[in-house]
Design a protein around this motif. Structure first.
Motif, mmCIF file in Angstrom:
data_model
loop_
_atom_site.group_PDB
_atom_site.id
_atom_site.type_symbol
_atom_site.label_atom_id
_atom_site.label_comp_id
_atom_site.label_asym_id
_atom_site.label_seq_id
_atom_site.Cartn_x
_atom_site.Cartn_y
_atom_site.Cartn_z
ATOM 1 N N PHE A 120 0.802 -1.220 0.000
ATOM 2 C CA PHE A 120 0.000 0.000 0.000
ATOM 3 C C PHE A 120 0.836 1.271 0.000
ATOM 4 O O PHE A 120 0.360 2.330 -0.348
ATOM 5 C CB PHE A 120 -0.970 -0.002 1.192
ATOM 6 N N LYS A 121 2.105 1.181 0.430
ATOM 7 C CA LYS A 121 2.888 2.415 0.399
ATOM 8 C C LYS A 121 3.541 2.594 -0.973
ATOM 9 O O LYS A 121 4.107 3.627 -1.255
ATOM 10 C CB LYS A 121 3.907 2.458 1.544
ATOM 11 N N SER A 122 3.451 1.581 -1.832
ATOM 12 C CA SER A 122 4.041 1.696 -3.164
ATOM 13 C C SER A 122 2.960 1.563 -4.229
ATOM 14 O O SER A 122 2.366 0.499 -4.373
ATOM 15 C CB SER A 122 5.095 0.588 -3.347
ATOM 16 N N PRO A 123 2.682 2.641 -4.953
ATOM 17 C CA PRO A 123 1.624 2.589 -5.964
ATOM 18 C C PRO A 123 1.860 1.491 -7.002
ATOM 19 O O PRO A 123 0.925 0.822 -7.415
ATOM 20 C CB PRO A 123 1.692 3.964 -6.616
ATOM 21 N N LEU A 124 3.116 1.279 -7.401
ATOM 22 C CA LEU A 124 3.377 0.287 -8.437
ATOM 23 C C LEU A 124 3.074 -1.119 -7.917
ATOM 24 O O LEU A 124 2.402 -1.919 -8.587
ATOM 25 C CB LEU A 124 4.833 0.384 -8.920
ATOM 26 N N GLN B 218 -8.788 3.529 -11.555
ATOM 27 C CA GLN B 218 -7.562 4.227 -11.991
ATOM 28 C C GLN B 218 -7.384 4.103 -13.496
ATOM 29 O O GLN B 218 -7.045 5.074 -14.175
ATOM 30 C CB GLN B 218 -6.341 3.663 -11.261
ATOM 31 N N GLN B 219 -7.610 2.902 -14.025
ATOM 32 C CA GLN B 219 -7.458 2.693 -15.469
ATOM 33 C C GLN B 219 -8.519 3.490 -16.243
ATOM 34 O O GLN B 219 -8.228 4.112 -17.259
ATOM 35 C CB GLN B 219 -7.566 1.198 -15.799
ATOM 36 N N TRP B 220 -9.733 3.477 -15.737
ATOM 37 C CA TRP B 220 -10.809 4.238 -16.378
ATOM 38 C C TRP B 220 -10.456 5.721 -16.429
ATOM 39 O O TRP B 220 -10.634 6.382 -17.441
ATOM 40 C CB TRP B 220 -12.122 4.027 -15.611
ATOM 41 N N SER C 96 -0.148 -6.016 -7.858
ATOM 42 C CA SER C 96 -0.841 -7.063 -7.089
ATOM 43 C C SER C 96 -2.339 -6.982 -7.323
ATOM 44 O O SER C 96 -3.019 -7.997 -7.404
ATOM 45 C CB SER C 96 -0.492 -6.956 -5.600
ATOM 46 N N GLY C 97 -2.880 -5.763 -7.436
ATOM 47 C CA GLY C 97 -4.316 -5.610 -7.694
ATOM 48 C C GLY C 97 -4.703 -6.212 -9.029
ATOM 49 O O GLY C 97 -5.674 -6.951 -9.146
ATOM 50 N N ASN C 98 -3.898 -5.926 -10.052
ATOM 51 C CA ASN C 98 -4.205 -6.465 -11.374
ATOM 52 C C ASN C 98 -4.115 -7.982 -11.384
ATOM 53 O O ASN C 98 -4.946 -8.656 -11.986
ATOM 54 C CB ASN C 98 -3.235 -5.884 -12.419
ATOM 55 N N LEU C 99 -3.100 -8.493 -10.712
ATOM 56 C CA LEU C 99 -2.946 -9.945 -10.645
ATOM 57 C C LEU C 99 -4.159 -10.573 -9.975
ATOM 58 O O LEU C 99 -4.713 -11.562 -10.444
ATOM 59 C CB LEU C 99 -1.690 -10.314 -9.846
ATOM 60 N N ILE D 255 -10.293 7.462 -3.639
ATOM 61 C CA ILE D 255 -11.040 6.256 -3.991
ATOM 62 C C ILE D 255 -10.457 5.065 -3.222
ATOM 63 O O ILE D 255 -9.304 4.680 -3.447
ATOM 64 C CB ILE D 255 -10.977 5.989 -5.515
ATOM 65 N N PRO D 256 -11.230 4.502 -2.272
ATOM 66 C CA PRO D 256 -10.732 3.374 -1.486
ATOM 67 C C PRO D 256 -10.272 2.222 -2.396
ATOM 68 O O PRO D 256 -10.822 2.043 -3.492
ATOM 69 C CB PRO D 256 -11.944 2.950 -0.661
ATOM 70 N N CYS D 257 -9.288 1.471 -1.939
ATOM 71 C CA CYS D 257 -8.653 0.464 -2.789
ATOM 72 C C CYS D 257 -9.648 -0.557 -3.341
ATOM 73 O O CYS D 257 -9.599 -0.921 -4.510
ATOM 74 C CB CYS D 257 -7.532 -0.229 -2.024
ATOM 75 N N TYR D 258 -10.602 -1.004 -2.501
ATOM 76 C CA TYR D 258 -11.518 -2.050 -2.990
ATOM 77 C C TYR D 258 -12.552 -1.460 -3.945
ATOM 78 O O TYR D 258 -13.090 -2.165 -4.784
ATOM 79 C CB TYR D 258 -12.180 -2.780 -1.813
#
Lengths: 452, 252
Positions: free
Chosen positions: A397-401, A444-446, A406-409, B12-15
């Protein structure tokens, strides 16, 4: 057993769990309605909280005042550092009086000190005279609620129990009939006891008197028939002045059961001629709690039980699921101070919804203390895996990348995997709940695409 | 409102980012319709709440420092979540050397409905939404941010979400039996106390179903994700929308 295991067990009997929830909600609702008939209700709570703040800051001097005034009134005072000393004091008094059978009105403190088994081991018969407490005593159970000790039992179960213990008619579950049977049974016990034990709701520093509140009058019946009255009192039960009772008695009954006033608020100031009153003043972890800045105001508690009635967890898991003398939200902030390892799951038995703090008549910030206990418990009793995954999450969470990857995965995996794998038994979320449908793109992508 | 065009950052919250982009979009569009200049600062991750509520607040300093750096230069920070806002304001740990920025930031972070009613001072929204709506009060919004009066307290009743929804033409606001009881999501509670979490969720759903609610709405997608997850599994027809989606749809 941990709280989650006990709660799961309790919820297996769905009909009974629902009944338990609704029964306690009824009490909470009654409390809501009566509290709203008092225009100054919130000011009363503020005032009570402030009086208790004052008590906690000046506890030592108030206790000395209380002792001095009580002694002057002819009361005998005993100090107990812990449960063991408390029990020894009581036993010694009973032995001096050559007493083999006592009656006891409701006292959570004596439960906390496990007085009953201690005295029974010494061959002394202890009879709890509060109806609910007598019922659980017959079953060899502790109370499941501090105000409503037998609230986990339905009247049919009590009927069966009384048939066995008091020879009432089989199958007769009329509450009036059962109560009469208990009355007759208890009457004999009252008449036979030379010593009566009570708890203490409030000890008044300026007068040395104390107040015991019961709905059944059983404390009074016991005390007036006995030669010796032993009152067991936690040291935090002090109020500075008699007039403070005008705040606390109004709050207590309304918060506890939604009654305008407890039926019997009995003041004990000095023994009748030829009789004795003893007060055992008990610390048992209270000064240690007082020294914990974040948790000390848990000692403001007046044991009304409102936080139990309102707690959506308590109502659906029952008092025994907590495995501590005082169950429910207030118990979950008191118990870790007594034994953090044993009670390590209790501060997590909450959604931090905050309802407990809003009903509390002395405004203890219960849910905030639950949060704070979590921070303490994970320092010493955090499971290794949980700690590790949490550290990992902070790294993400402290690193956007790292978050993006991990979110995309995760989302790709959720889209690709068959339901049978997503809803694997190890996925606790998915046992009885679906996951949301996975969108094709994140916000974010949108945003990058549509608002460049 | 004419001359007041605040520079608003969307939080925007993460979830929501990962699972409910439509809620982020609705929040953005809604705020724009209400006259705000809205931007979405890049590089947002998570506020750290799941860790803090699990007892690891001390491990969220990095996350918190990142949050402050991203948002400190805006007039306001607005999120479609009471829970995440409460976390930032009350439970994000103090970051050494950033105390001043943190304090200033906390005073300008708002949950969406409170931002609209308290900062934009919107008295009524004109629009149309022809549905029977049940409102789920998330506890962190309800008792944490005080977005509505609490059923436990003796206070003058108010509800910021209702103020916004109540004026929409055709919207039928449903009174529940238990207006602000917890749904049992509770973050990690949802898995560590799974049985209780499900029971609480079912009880909340039942209250809405018994009152013939068509759409359950609320200010926190986490509660809604939990309730919707149970409803979907059990084949219930009831629908779920974040309050931003309803407002954005209604006032076009």
């Amino acid at each position: 057993m941990s709280h989650p295991e006990n709660a799961t067990e309790f919820l297996k009997d769905q009909a009974k769990a629902k009944w338990h929830d609704e029964t306690l909600w009824f009490v909470r609702d009654k409390r809501d309605r009566i509290s709203k008939t008092i225009p100054e209700w919130e000011q009363l709570r503020d005032l009570a909280s402030q009086i208790k703040d004052n008590v906690l800051v000046n506890l030592a001097s108030y206790l000395e005042d209380f002792e001095r005034n009580a002694l002057q009134n002819g009361i005998k005072i005993h100090w107990a550092a812990d449960a063991e000393e408390h029990n020894q004091h009581v036993l010694r008094i009973l032995q001096e009086k050559n007493c083999k059978a006592i009656v006891k009105s409701k006292s959570i403190l004596t439960e906390e000190c496990h007085l009953n088994p201690y005295l029974e081991k010494e061959g002394i018969e202890v009879v709890d005279t509060d109806l609910g407490e007598r019922i659980v005593q017959f079953l060899n159970q502790p109370p499941s609620h501090i105000v409503l000790p037998a609230i986990h039992l339905k009247k049919g179960e009590i009927s069966d129990l009384f048939h066995e213990k008091l020879q009432t008619e089989k199958g007769n579950d009329d509450p009036y009939y059962l109560t009469q049977a208990a009355r007759i049974h208890l009457r004999e016990k009252f008449l036979g006891a030379k010593v009566a034990i009570t708890g203490v709701n409030f000890g008044i520093a300026e007068t040395g008197e104390f107040v015991v509140c019961t709905n059944e009058g059983n404390a009074d019946m016991g005390v007036h028939l006995a030669d010796v009255h032993i009152a067991c009192m936690g040291i935090e039960k002090i109020l500075p002045r008699r007039k403070d009772l005008g705040v606390f008695l109004r709050l207590l009954a309304r918060s506890a059961t939604g009654q305008p006033i407890t039926n019997y608020n009995s003041h004990f100031r000095s023994p009748s001629p030829g009789k004795e009153i003893h007060i055992v003043l008990v610390d048992n972890g209270r000064t240690a709690q007082l020294a914990r800045e974040k948790f000390k105001n848990s000692l403001k508690c007046i044991r009304c039980g409102a936080c139990m009635n309102t707690c959506p967890i308590y109502r659906r898991s029952g008092g025994f699921s907590y495995g501590s003398t005082v169950p429910g939200p207030i118990g979950s902030i008191l118990s870790p101070g007594l034994d953090m390892k044993k009670h390590s799951t209790l501060p997590f038995a909450s959604t931090l919804c905050g309802s407990c703090s809003d009903v509390c008549p002395v405004k203890i910030n219960i849910h905030e203390q639950l949060y704070e206990w979590r921070q303490e418990i994970t320092k010493t009793h955090g499971e290794f895996g949980k700690g590790l995954s949490m550290k990992l999450a902070n790294g993400i969470f402290k690193s956007p990348l790292a978050y993006k990857i991990s979110g995309n995965l995760m989302r790709a995996a959720l889209r690709a995997l068959p339901d049978s794998m997503i809803y694997h038994p190890l996925n606790t979320w998915g046992k009885s709940r679906n996951l949301p449908e996975t969108p094709t793109e994140t916000f974010q992508q949108w945003y990058q695409k549509n608002r460049p | 409102m004419e001359n007041f065009k605040p520079n608003v950052a969307l939080f925007i919250p993460c979830y929501v980012d990962q699972f409910y982009p439509k809620v982020g979009i609705a929040t953005l569009e809604l705020l724009e319709k209400l006259g705000c200049k809205v931007s979405f600062p890049a590089g947002q991750t998570c506020c750290g709440q799941p860790l803090a509520n699990a007892g690891y607040e001390r491990d969220t300093i990095g996350t918190t420092r990142h949050f402050v750096a991203i948002f400190k230069n805006f007039d306001y920070v607005v999120a479609p979540s009471g829970s995440c806002v409460l976390h930032v304001k009350e439970h994000s740990p103090r970051v050494p050397s950033l105390e001043k920025e943190q304090k200033e930031l906390h005073d300008k972070v708002f949950e969406l409905t409170e931002f609209i009613t308290d900062i934009l001072k919107v008295e009524r929204l004109e629009g149309r939404f022809q549905h029977r709506v049940g409102y789920h009060a998330s506890c962190h919004g309800q008792r944490g941010l005080r977005l509505a009066s609490s059923s436990e307290l003796n206070q003058i009743p108010f509800n910021k979400a209702r103020k916004l929804l109540g004026n929409l033409e055709g919207l039928d606001w449903v009174e529940l039996d238990r207006t602000d009881e917890c749904c049992g999501f509770g973050g990690t509670f949802a898995v560590t106390e799974e049985a209780l979490s499900i029971r609480m969720g079912r009880d909340r759903l039942e209250d809405h179903l018994q009152h013939q609610v068509e759409i359950i709405t609320g200010g926190d997608m986490s509660c809604i994700m939990h309730l919707e997850g149970i409803a979907t599994r059990e084949g219930q027809k009831i629908k779920f929308m974040h309050i931003a989606e309803i407002l954005n749809q209604a006032i076009t």
